[in-house]
Scaffold this active site. Structure first.
Site, PDB file in Angstrom:
ATOM      1  N   ARG A  59      51.358  27.062 -30.198  1.00 50.96           N
ATOM      2  CA  ARG A  59      50.195  27.145 -30.956  1.00 50.96           C
ATOM      3  C   ARG A  59      49.143  27.871 -30.108  1.00 50.96           C
ATOM      4  O   ARG A  59      48.731  26.860 -29.295  1.00 50.96           O
ATOM      5  CB  ARG A  59      49.619  26.091 -31.673  1.00 50.96           C
ATOM      6  CG  ARG A  59      48.542  26.417 -32.342  1.00 50.96           C
ATOM      7  CD  ARG A  59      48.022  25.221 -33.479  1.00 50.96           C
ATOM      8  NE  ARG A  59      48.846  25.351 -34.571  1.00 50.96           N
ATOM      9  CZ  ARG A  59      48.606  24.973 -35.814  1.00 50.96           C
ATOM     10  NH1 ARG A  59      47.496  24.348 -36.171  1.00 50.96           N
ATOM     11  NH2 ARG A  59      49.268  25.052 -36.944  1.00 50.96           N
TER      12      ARG A  59
ATOM     13  N   HIS B 255      51.602  32.915 -38.960  1.00 53.67           N
ATOM     14  CA  HIS B 255      52.001  31.374 -38.948  1.00 53.67           C
ATOM     15  C   HIS B 255      53.163  31.313 -39.917  1.00 53.67           C
ATOM     16  O   HIS B 255      53.306  30.799 -40.730  1.00 53.67           O
ATOM     17  CB  HIS B 255      50.551  30.662 -39.846  1.00 53.67           C
ATOM     18  CG  HIS B 255      50.649  29.080 -39.541  1.00 53.67           C
ATOM     19  ND1 HIS B 255      51.637  28.510 -39.135  1.00 53.67           N
ATOM     20  CD2 HIS B 255      49.866  28.232 -40.048  1.00 53.67           C
ATOM     21  CE1 HIS B 255      51.400  27.183 -38.847  1.00 53.67           C
ATOM     22  NE2 HIS B 255      50.353  26.880 -39.745  1.00 53.67           N
TER      23      HIS B 255
ATOM     24  N   GLN C  55      54.601  27.941 -41.481  1.00 53.84           N
ATOM     25  CA  GLN C  55      53.988  27.519 -42.609  1.00 53.84           C
ATOM     26  C   GLN C  55      54.709  28.051 -44.050  1.00 53.84           C
ATOM     27  O   GLN C  55      54.793  27.657 -44.880  1.00 53.84           O
ATOM     28  CB  GLN C  55      52.597  27.996 -42.700  1.00 53.84           C
ATOM     29  CG  GLN C  55      51.807  27.448 -43.959  1.00 53.84           C
ATOM     30  CD  GLN C  55      51.399  25.945 -43.843  1.00 53.84           C
ATOM     31  OE1 GLN C  55      51.185  25.484 -43.243  1.00 53.84           O
ATOM     32  NE2 GLN C  55      51.852  25.302 -45.118  1.00 53.84           N
TER      33      GLN C  55
ATOM     34  N   ASP D 148      43.266  30.410 -48.420  1.00 53.33           N
ATOM     35  CA  ASP D 148      42.985  29.716 -46.778  1.00 53.33           C
ATOM     36  C   ASP D 148      41.692  29.652 -46.391  1.00 53.33           C
ATOM     37  O   ASP D 148      41.010  30.118 -47.250  1.00 53.33           O
ATOM     38  CB  ASP D 148      44.024  30.391 -45.929  1.00 53.33           C
ATOM     39  CG  ASP D 148      44.070  29.641 -44.431  1.00 53.33           C
ATOM     40  OD1 ASP D 148      43.847  28.590 -44.365  1.00 53.33           O
ATOM     41  OD2 ASP D 148      44.608  30.224 -43.280  1.00 53.33           O
TER      42      ASP D 148
ATOM     43  N   CYS E 121      47.596  26.126 -46.975  1.00 53.49           N
ATOM     44  CA  CYS E 121      48.124  25.601 -46.050  1.00 53.49           C
ATOM     45  C   CYS E 121      47.598  24.184 -45.566  1.00 53.49           C
ATOM     46  O   CYS E 121      48.250  23.606 -44.707  1.00 53.49           O
ATOM     47  CB  CYS E 121      48.539  26.575 -44.947  1.00 53.49           C
ATOM     48  SG  CYS E 121      46.973  27.036 -44.131  1.00 53.49           S
TER      49      CYS E 121
ATOM     50  N   ARG F 115      56.609  21.002 -44.611  1.00 52.00           N
ATOM     51  CA  ARG F 115      56.531  21.255 -42.998  1.00 52.00           C
ATOM     52  C   ARG F 115      57.619  20.428 -42.127  1.00 52.00           C
ATOM     53  O   ARG F 115      58.493  21.195 -41.414  1.00 52.00           O
ATOM     54  CB  ARG F 115      55.110  21.156 -42.330  1.00 52.00           C
ATOM     55  CG  ARG F 115      54.060  21.874 -42.990  1.00 52.00           C
ATOM     56  CD  ARG F 115      54.260  23.524 -42.665  1.00 52.00           C
ATOM     57  NE  ARG F 115      54.392  23.612 -41.227  1.00 52.00           N
ATOM     58  CZ  ARG F 115      53.427  23.895 -40.452  1.00 52.00           C
ATOM     59  NH1 ARG F 115      52.125  23.685 -40.863  1.00 52.00           N
ATOM     60  NH2 ARG F 115      53.620  24.220 -39.175  1.00 52.00           N
TER      61      ARG F 115
HETATM   62  N1  NVA Z   1      44.262  30.498 -40.776  1.00 53.64           N
HETATM   63  C1  NVA Z   1      43.902  28.844 -40.459  1.00 53.64           C
HETATM   64  C2  NVA Z   1      45.264  28.053 -40.692  1.00 53.64           C
HETATM   65  C3  NVA Z   1      45.311  26.834 -40.180  1.00 53.64           C
HETATM   66  C4  NVA Z   1      46.425  26.189 -40.293  1.00 53.64           C
HETATM   67  C5  NVA Z   1      43.593  29.016 -38.683  1.00 53.64           C
HETATM   68  O1  NVA Z   1      44.188  29.762 -38.444  1.00 53.64           O
HETATM   69  O2  NVA Z   1      42.640  28.313 -38.354  1.00 53.64           O
HETATM   70  N1   CP Z   2      48.765  24.080 -42.041  1.00 56.57           N
HETATM   71  C1   CP Z   2      48.913  23.762 -40.515  1.00 56.57           C
HETATM   72  O1   CP Z   2      49.431  24.368 -39.815  1.00 56.57           O
HETATM   73  O2   CP Z   2      48.069  22.519 -40.424  1.00 56.57           O
HETATM   74  P1   CP Z   2      47.893  21.972 -38.929  1.00 56.57           P
HETATM   75  O3   CP Z   2      46.682  23.025 -38.269  1.00 56.57           O
HETATM   76  O4   CP Z   2      47.220  20.652 -39.158  1.00 56.57           O
HETATM   77  O5   CP Z   2      48.969  21.828 -38.109  1.00 56.57           O
END
Ligand code: NVA
Ligand code: CP
Length: 305
Positions: free
Chosen positions: A107, A134, A137, A222, A262, A290
């Site tokens: 990540r 992502h 997800q 989101d 998500c 997930r």
């Molecule tokens: N768009 C959000 C998704 C988090 C799971 C982010 O990148 O923070």
């Molecule tokens: N939806 C998602 O990826 O959640 P986290 O940021 O908690 O991993």
């Protein structure tokens, strides 16, 4: 000589999958969810390294639990505590880490970090979220849709809000699974043109959230400020104030439309509490999935046939 051959299968983007493979992962995830067999340990002794530049609840826990269910284990690595944070080159890190483990999940802030890692890794690399995409997800979101409503081919999905990593992965999912995607994003927060163009005429843009939601089978949103954009929160609250998914939006969609997010969510910002906690919301199934969807993915990528 290093013991592992190059050219493993990676999962960086949903475009790495064919429609058939995506549907296979969904049906396998549903199977794994409904028939858990503790004796089924296809990844016994295997190790997944997980590199997190950003926070996570769902992604970390689901990969860690998934590896454990399959008889393997997962290592949590933060750049702060490894040489990655002190500037060790990505290609060296990828070579070293992939010589010791069987899969790597990352990540990261920059999408290129994951693609560079994949270029130099001898084991499968999985995108656990970047600033651009992502895909994990979406495996869970699509599993959830299939469970509730069957195949999504030909259906209409509406994305309301930021043209962010989640929006980009929805565009990719529309291409691979062949559904229509309506998008309503404020000016200046539209998804990347190159990603939109890759999806052809499946994508349609709308000026208002209400117009975009009409005749929709699934409404998705989101957070307004993704990780890394926290300092823009106030400015984004102004830009996105007409882009909340609330009852008026869900009423414009089909009667049996589902709502997804998500998570983590901000109630009464991007989604009203009434909608996210209401009967059309499937966000907690989506979160649980997930685990199941990623188990299907880990099996697909790492199981030595
Ligand atoms: N768009 C959000 C998704 C988090 C799971 C982010 O990148 O923070
Ligand atoms: N939806 C998602 O990826 O959640 P986290 O940021 O908690 O991993």
């Amino acid at each position: 000589m290093q013991s592992k051959p190059m050219n493993p299968r990676h999962f960086i983007s949903l475009l790495d999958l064919t429609g058939e493979e995506f549907r296979h992962l969904i049906s396998r995830a549903i199977e794994l969810k409904n028939h858990r067999d503790p004796d089924y340990q296809p990844l016994k002794g295997q190790v997944l390294a997980m590199i997190f530049e950003k926070s996570s609840t769902r992604t970390r826990i689901s990969f860690e639990a998934g590896m454990s269910h399959f008889g393997g284990s997962a290592l949590f690595l933060s750049p702060r505590d490894t040489q990655l944070g002190r500037g060790e080159p990505l290609q060296d890190s990828a070579k070293v880490i992939s010589s010791m483990v069987d899969g790597i999940m990352l990540r990261t802030d920059k999408h290129e970090t994951v693609t560079t890692f994949a270029l130099h890794s001898r084991v499968p690399v999985i995108n656990g979220l970047t600033d651009q995409q992502h895909p994990c997800q979406l495996l869970a979101d699509m599993q959830t849709y299939f469970e509730y409503r069957g195949d999504i081919k030909g259906k209409t999905v509406t994305w309301i809000g930021d043209g962010n990593n989640m929006c980009h992965s929805y565009i990719h999912a529309a291409t691979v699974l062949d559904f229509k995607l309506n998008i309503a994003s404020p000016p200046g927060y539209q998804p990347l043109k190159a990603i939109v163009n890759s999806a052809g005429d499946r994508i349609r843009f709308f000026d208002t959230a209400l117009e975009a939601a009409k005749s929709s089978d699934l409404c998705v949103t989101d957070v307004w400020a993704s990780m890394g954009h926290e300092e823009e929160q106030k400015q984004r609250e102004c830009a996105f104030k007409n882009y909340q998914v609330n009852t008026a939006i869900m009423d414009a969609a089909h009667k049996d439309a589902l709502f997804m997010h998500c998570l983590p969510a901000h109630r009464d910002e991007e989604v009203s509490a009434e909608v996210i906690d209401g009967p059309q919301s499937v966000v907690f199934d989506e979160a649980e999935n997930r685990l199941h969807a990623q188990k299907a993915l880990l099996e697909f990528l790492m199981c030595k046939k």
